[in-house]
Design an enzyme around this catalytic site. Structure first.
Site, PDB file in Angstrom:
ATOM      1  N   ARG A  18       0.815  -1.201   0.000  1.00 50.56           N
ATOM      2  CA  ARG A  18       0.000   0.000   0.000  1.00 50.56           C
ATOM      3  C   ARG A  18       0.861   1.270   0.000  1.00 50.56           C
ATOM      4  O   ARG A  18       1.816   1.382  -0.770  1.00 50.56           O
ATOM      5  CB  ARG A  18      -0.997  -0.053   1.161  1.00 50.56           C
ATOM      6  CG  ARG A  18      -1.991  -1.235   1.033  1.00 50.56           C
ATOM      7  CD  ARG A  18      -2.758  -1.510   2.309  1.00 50.56           C
ATOM      8  NE  ARG A  18      -3.579  -0.395   2.718  1.00 50.56           N
ATOM      9  CZ  ARG A  18      -4.805  -0.149   2.267  1.00 50.56           C
ATOM     10  NH1 ARG A  18      -5.366  -0.934   1.381  1.00 50.56           N
ATOM     11  NH2 ARG A  18      -5.489   0.900   2.718  1.00 50.56           N
ATOM     12  N   ASP A 144      -2.544  11.601  10.117  1.00 49.71           N
ATOM     13  CA  ASP A 144      -3.897  11.408   9.599  1.00 49.71           C
ATOM     14  C   ASP A 144      -4.642  12.705   9.865  1.00 49.71           C
ATOM     15  O   ASP A 144      -4.454  13.315  10.920  1.00 49.71           O
ATOM     16  CB  ASP A 144      -4.598  10.245  10.315  1.00 49.71           C
ATOM     17  CG  ASP A 144      -5.863   9.782   9.605  1.00 49.71           C
ATOM     18  OD1 ASP A 144      -6.783  10.623   9.436  1.00 49.71           O
ATOM     19  OD2 ASP A 144      -5.954   8.607   9.230  1.00 49.71           O
ATOM     20  N   TYR A 157      -7.850   5.192  17.777  1.00 42.85           N
ATOM     21  CA  TYR A 157      -6.973   5.474  16.637  1.00 42.85           C
ATOM     22  C   TYR A 157      -6.714   6.970  16.531  1.00 42.85           C
ATOM     23  O   TYR A 157      -5.564   7.405  16.349  1.00 42.85           O
ATOM     24  CB  TYR A 157      -7.607   4.949  15.345  1.00 42.85           C
ATOM     25  CG  TYR A 157      -6.902   5.401  14.090  1.00 42.85           C
ATOM     26  CD1 TYR A 157      -5.750   4.759  13.649  1.00 42.85           C
ATOM     27  CD2 TYR A 157      -7.380   6.480  13.337  1.00 42.85           C
ATOM     28  CE1 TYR A 157      -5.090   5.173  12.494  1.00 42.85           C
ATOM     29  CE2 TYR A 157      -6.729   6.902  12.190  1.00 42.85           C
ATOM     30  CZ  TYR A 157      -5.586   6.251  11.773  1.00 42.85           C
ATOM     31  OH  TYR A 157      -4.932   6.676  10.641  1.00 42.85           O
TER      32      TYR A 157
END
Length: 249
Positions: A18, A144, A157
């Site tokens: 990925r 993120d 997360y």
């Protein structure tokens, strides 16, 4: 990274598949010697390293280990230094990602999500710091956009990535002036392979992205390359690569 007669040695965690694999390919094309870290995907990491090494012999190797386990980050750095004699950059890309709605969070989820997204990068960076200082190198952490704008049902997360965001800026302070530390915050780049997002959820996310499309691993990899090779006066910064989604979340 400072100029050196030898190619920079760059360790990329979670590099077997990925986004991590694309980062490895892009940095290798830029002339780096790459070390591909994996946790479970040994065969894929070895295959990618073989492909890259065939293009430029001696330019790609692998190293395995679970970054959340005590002593593993230090062992990985030691293995890289034993093999190459130097380490010029670290890309902390390895990450676990799964939902933990409140009421379902347990010690195993804590260990996995915090271990891969925060503990591992911290101890790996700490172990690498002496060589990074000597090489006047750099760290890039893959964060993120949900580190700052939480995603429903993923509180653990998001908290772990928020910790990594804070760690990025703290390490930039701690390791200056020899080592630059920056972060890249992806948005919708590559959907989880395990089907965590239903088709209608994916459509809603894309609709909320200013560019109206999903990004690609190459978008992240090019940004990492920029931060490592073309941004000598940039440190302590987080770049969102999300098609503008975080501009109006």
């Amino acid at each position: 990274m400072s100029e050196h007669s030898l190619p920079p040695v760059i360790l990329i965690t979670g590099a077997a598949r990925r986004v991590g694999a694309e980062i490895a390919r892009v940095l290798h094309r830029a002339g780096a010697t790459v070390v591909l870290h994996y946790r479970r995907s040994a065969a894929e990491a070895e295959a990618l390293a073989g492909t890259l090494d065939a293009l430029r012999p001696g330019s790609a190797t692998t190293v395995g280990g679970d970054l959340k386990d005590d002593g593993v980050p230090e062992a990985i750095v030691a293995a890289v230094l034993e093999r190459h004699g130097r380490l010029g950059a670290v890309v902390n890309n390895a990450s676990s990602f799964f939902a933990t709605p409140v009421g379902s969070i347990d010690a195993a989820a804590w260990s996995d999500l915090v271990g891969s997204n925060l503990k591992g990068p911290l101890f790996l960076s700490q172990a690498a710091a002496p060589s990074l200082r000597e090489c006047r190198g750099a760290i890039v952490n893959i964060i993120d956009i949900h580190a700052e704008r939480p995603l429903r049902h993923y509180p653990l997360y998001c908290a772990a990535k928020a910790g990594l965001l804070g760690l990025t800026r703290a390490l930039a302070l701690e390791l200056a002036p020899e080592v630059r530390v920056n972060g890249v915050s992806p948005g919708a780049i590559e959907w989880p392979a395990d089907g965590q997002f239903a088709p209608h959820e994916r459509d809603e996310i894309v609709a909320h992205t200013l560019l109206g499309r999903v990004g690609s691993p190459a978008d992240i990899a090019r940004t990492v390359r920029f931060l490592l090779f073309d941004a000598p006066y940039v440190t302590g910064q987080i770049i969102a690569v999300d098609g503008g989604r975080s501009a109006h979340l």
